[in-house]
Design a protein around this motif. Structure first.
Motif, PDB file in Angstrom:
ATOM      1  N   ASN A 151     -74.108 -48.238  16.052  1.00 38.66           N
ATOM      2  CA  ASN A 151     -74.192 -49.704  15.947  1.00 38.66           C
ATOM      3  C   ASN A 151     -73.199 -50.412  16.870  1.00 38.66           C
ATOM      4  N   LEU A 152     -73.167 -50.000  18.116  1.00 37.67           N
ATOM      5  CA  LEU A 152     -72.249 -50.578  19.102  1.00 37.67           C
ATOM      6  C   LEU A 152     -72.952 -51.470  20.119  1.00 37.67           C
ATOM      7  N   VAL A 153     -74.238 -51.689  19.939  1.00 41.33           N
ATOM      8  CA  VAL A 153     -74.997 -52.504  20.881  1.00 41.33           C
ATOM      9  C   VAL A 153     -74.638 -53.974  20.672  1.00 41.33           C
ATOM     10  N   VAL A 154     -74.234 -54.629  21.746  1.00 44.76           N
ATOM     11  CA  VAL A 154     -73.891 -56.047  21.695  1.00 44.76           C
ATOM     12  C   VAL A 154     -75.110 -56.839  22.140  1.00 44.76           C
ATOM     13  N   SER A 155     -75.472 -57.835  21.344  1.00 49.94           N
ATOM     14  CA  SER A 155     -76.625 -58.664  21.686  1.00 49.94           C
ATOM     15  C   SER A 155     -76.231 -60.130  21.565  1.00 49.94           C
ATOM     16  N   GLU A 156     -77.154 -60.991  21.920  1.00 55.40           N
ATOM     17  CA  GLU A 156     -76.906 -62.434  21.781  1.00 55.40           C
ATOM     18  C   GLU A 156     -76.690 -62.815  20.318  1.00 55.40           C
ATOM     19  N   ALA A 157     -77.244 -62.029  19.402  1.00 58.77           N
ATOM     20  CA  ALA A 157     -77.118 -62.317  17.976  1.00 58.77           C
ATOM     21  C   ALA A 157     -75.770 -61.869  17.408  1.00 58.77           C
ATOM     22  N   THR A 158     -74.991 -61.109  18.185  1.00 56.91           N
ATOM     23  CA  THR A 158     -73.695 -60.642  17.725  1.00 56.91           C
ATOM     24  C   THR A 158     -72.767 -61.828  17.525  1.00 56.91           C
ATOM     25  N   ARG A 159     -72.080 -61.846  16.402  1.00 57.73           N
ATOM     26  CA  ARG A 159     -71.188 -62.954  16.072  1.00 57.73           C
ATOM     27  C   ARG A 159     -69.774 -62.445  15.804  1.00 57.73           C
ATOM     28  N   TYR A 160     -68.809 -63.274  16.087  1.00 58.20           N
ATOM     29  CA  TYR A 160     -67.401 -62.956  15.842  1.00 58.20           C
ATOM     30  C   TYR A 160     -67.115 -63.024  14.348  1.00 58.20           C
ATOM     31  N   ASN A 161     -66.393 -62.034  13.824  1.00 57.64           N
ATOM     32  CA  ASN A 161     -66.013 -61.996  12.419  1.00 57.64           C
ATOM     33  C   ASN A 161     -64.491 -62.082  12.347  1.00 57.64           C
ATOM     34  N   ALA A 162     -63.983 -63.244  12.009  1.00 56.20           N
ATOM     35  CA  ALA A 162     -62.539 -63.490  11.995  1.00 56.20           C
ATOM     36  C   ALA A 162     -61.813 -62.689  10.924  1.00 56.20           C
ATOM     37  N   SER A 163     -62.523 -62.164   9.934  1.00 58.88           N
ATOM     38  CA  SER A 163     -61.863 -61.429   8.856  1.00 58.88           C
ATOM     39  C   SER A 163     -61.600 -59.965   9.212  1.00 58.88           C
ATOM     40  N   MET A 164     -62.106 -59.485  10.336  1.00 55.84           N
ATOM     41  CA  MET A 164     -61.898 -58.094  10.733  1.00 55.84           C
ATOM     42  C   MET A 164     -60.566 -57.926  11.449  1.00 55.84           C
ATOM     43  N   ASP A 165     -59.925 -56.778  11.208  1.00 59.39           N
ATOM     44  CA  ASP A 165     -58.690 -56.433  11.913  1.00 59.39           C
ATOM     45  C   ASP A 165     -59.081 -55.736  13.215  1.00 59.39           C
ATOM     46  N   LEU A 166     -58.869 -56.399  14.331  1.00 61.54           N
ATOM     47  CA  LEU A 166     -59.294 -55.872  15.628  1.00 61.54           C
ATOM     48  C   LEU A 166     -58.153 -55.238  16.418  1.00 61.54           C
ATOM     49  N   SER A 167     -57.045 -55.010  15.757  1.00 63.63           N
ATOM     50  CA  SER A 167     -55.899 -54.424  16.451  1.00 63.63           C
ATOM     51  C   SER A 167     -56.200 -52.972  16.822  1.00 63.63           C
ATOM     52  N   ILE A 168     -55.481 -52.492  17.803  1.00 64.06           N
ATOM     53  CA  ILE A 168     -55.656 -51.129  18.277  1.00 64.06           C
ATOM     54  C   ILE A 168     -54.280 -50.585  18.648  1.00 64.06           C
ATOM     55  N   ARG A 169     -54.050 -49.339  18.340  1.00 63.98           N
ATOM     56  CA  ARG A 169     -52.761 -48.735  18.693  1.00 63.98           C
ATOM     57  C   ARG A 169     -52.691 -48.570  20.214  1.00 63.98           C
ATOM     58  N   ASN A 170     -51.538 -48.816  20.760  1.00 64.35           N
ATOM     59  CA  ASN A 170     -51.349 -48.717  22.203  1.00 64.35           C
ATOM     60  C   ASN A 170     -51.663 -47.315  22.711  1.00 64.35           C
ATOM     61  N   GLU A 171     -51.308 -46.305  21.948  1.00 67.93           N
ATOM     62  CA  GLU A 171     -51.557 -44.925  22.366  1.00 67.93           C
ATOM     63  C   GLU A 171     -53.052 -44.671  22.557  1.00 67.93           C
ATOM     64  N   PHE A 172     -53.847 -45.158  21.610  1.00 69.10           N
ATOM     65  CA  PHE A 172     -55.297 -44.968  21.708  1.00 69.10           C
ATOM     66  C   PHE A 172     -55.852 -45.720  22.910  1.00 69.10           C
ATOM     67  N   ALA A 173     -55.394 -46.940  23.103  1.00 67.46           N
ATOM     68  CA  ALA A 173     -55.874 -47.737  24.230  1.00 67.46           C
ATOM     69  C   ALA A 173     -55.547 -47.049  25.555  1.00 67.46           C
ATOM     70  N   THR A 174     -54.359 -46.476  25.645  1.00 71.55           N
ATOM     71  CA  THR A 174     -53.952 -45.791  26.875  1.00 71.55           C
ATOM     72  C   THR A 174     -54.813 -44.562  27.122  1.00 71.55           C
ATOM     73  N   VAL A 175     -55.044 -43.770  26.085  1.00 72.35           N
ATOM     74  CA  VAL A 175     -55.870 -42.566  26.237  1.00 72.35           C
ATOM     75  C   VAL A 175     -57.296 -42.965  26.612  1.00 72.35           C
ATOM     76  N   ALA A 176     -57.826 -43.978  25.948  1.00 73.63           N
ATOM     77  CA  ALA A 176     -59.189 -44.415  26.248  1.00 73.63           C
ATOM     78  C   ALA A 176     -59.277 -44.912  27.690  1.00 73.63           C
ATOM     79  N   PHE A 177     -58.267 -45.624  28.156  1.00 75.01           N
ATOM     80  CA  PHE A 177     -58.269 -46.126  29.531  1.00 75.01           C
ATOM     81  C   PHE A 177     -58.199 -44.968  30.524  1.00 75.01           C
ATOM     82  N   ARG A 178     -57.365 -43.993  30.232  1.00 76.70           N
ATOM     83  CA  ARG A 178     -57.199 -42.846  31.143  1.00 76.70           C
ATOM     84  C   ARG A 178     -58.432 -41.975  31.231  1.00 76.70           C
ATOM     85  N   PHE A 179     -59.271 -42.026  30.187  1.00 81.16           N
ATOM     86  CA  PHE A 179     -60.473 -41.199  30.149  1.00 81.16           C
ATOM     87  C   PHE A 179     -61.318 -41.399  31.411  1.00 81.16           C
TER      88      PHE A 179
END
Length: 76
Positions: free
Chosen positions: A46-74
């Motif tokens: 369920n990762l497909v983004v469409s025009e119907a996708t809406r922002y949900n302000a109640s979700m925690d969208l934070s990400i650990r820096n370590e994960f972001a770095t590994v994902a970027f290096r991939f």
């Protein structure tokens, strides 16, 4: 520099930061993930983004820096 100017600068910085983050997410979900995972995996998780996708302000969208770095290096 007075207090009002500092507050305005901080607001400008934070709003700009939000916009840049949103642009990066858009690039990842619209361009990078479809190439790396493929359309089938995007639909499966369920990762497909469409025009119907809406922002949900109640979700925690934070990400650990370590994960972001590994994902970027991939991709490098």
């Amino acid at each position: 520099m007075n207090k009002d100017t500092k507050q305005q600068d901080e607001i400008l910085y934070e709003e700009s930061r939000k916009l840049v983050g949103a642009e990066m997410q858009n690039i990842v979900y619209e361009e990078f993930l479809p190439i790396v995972l493929g359309e089938t995996e995007l639909r499966k998780h369920n990762l497909v983004v469409s025009e119907a996708t809406r922002y949900n302000a109640s979700m925690d969208l934070s990400i650990r820096n370590e994960f972001a770095t590994v994902a970027f290096r991939f991709g490098h």
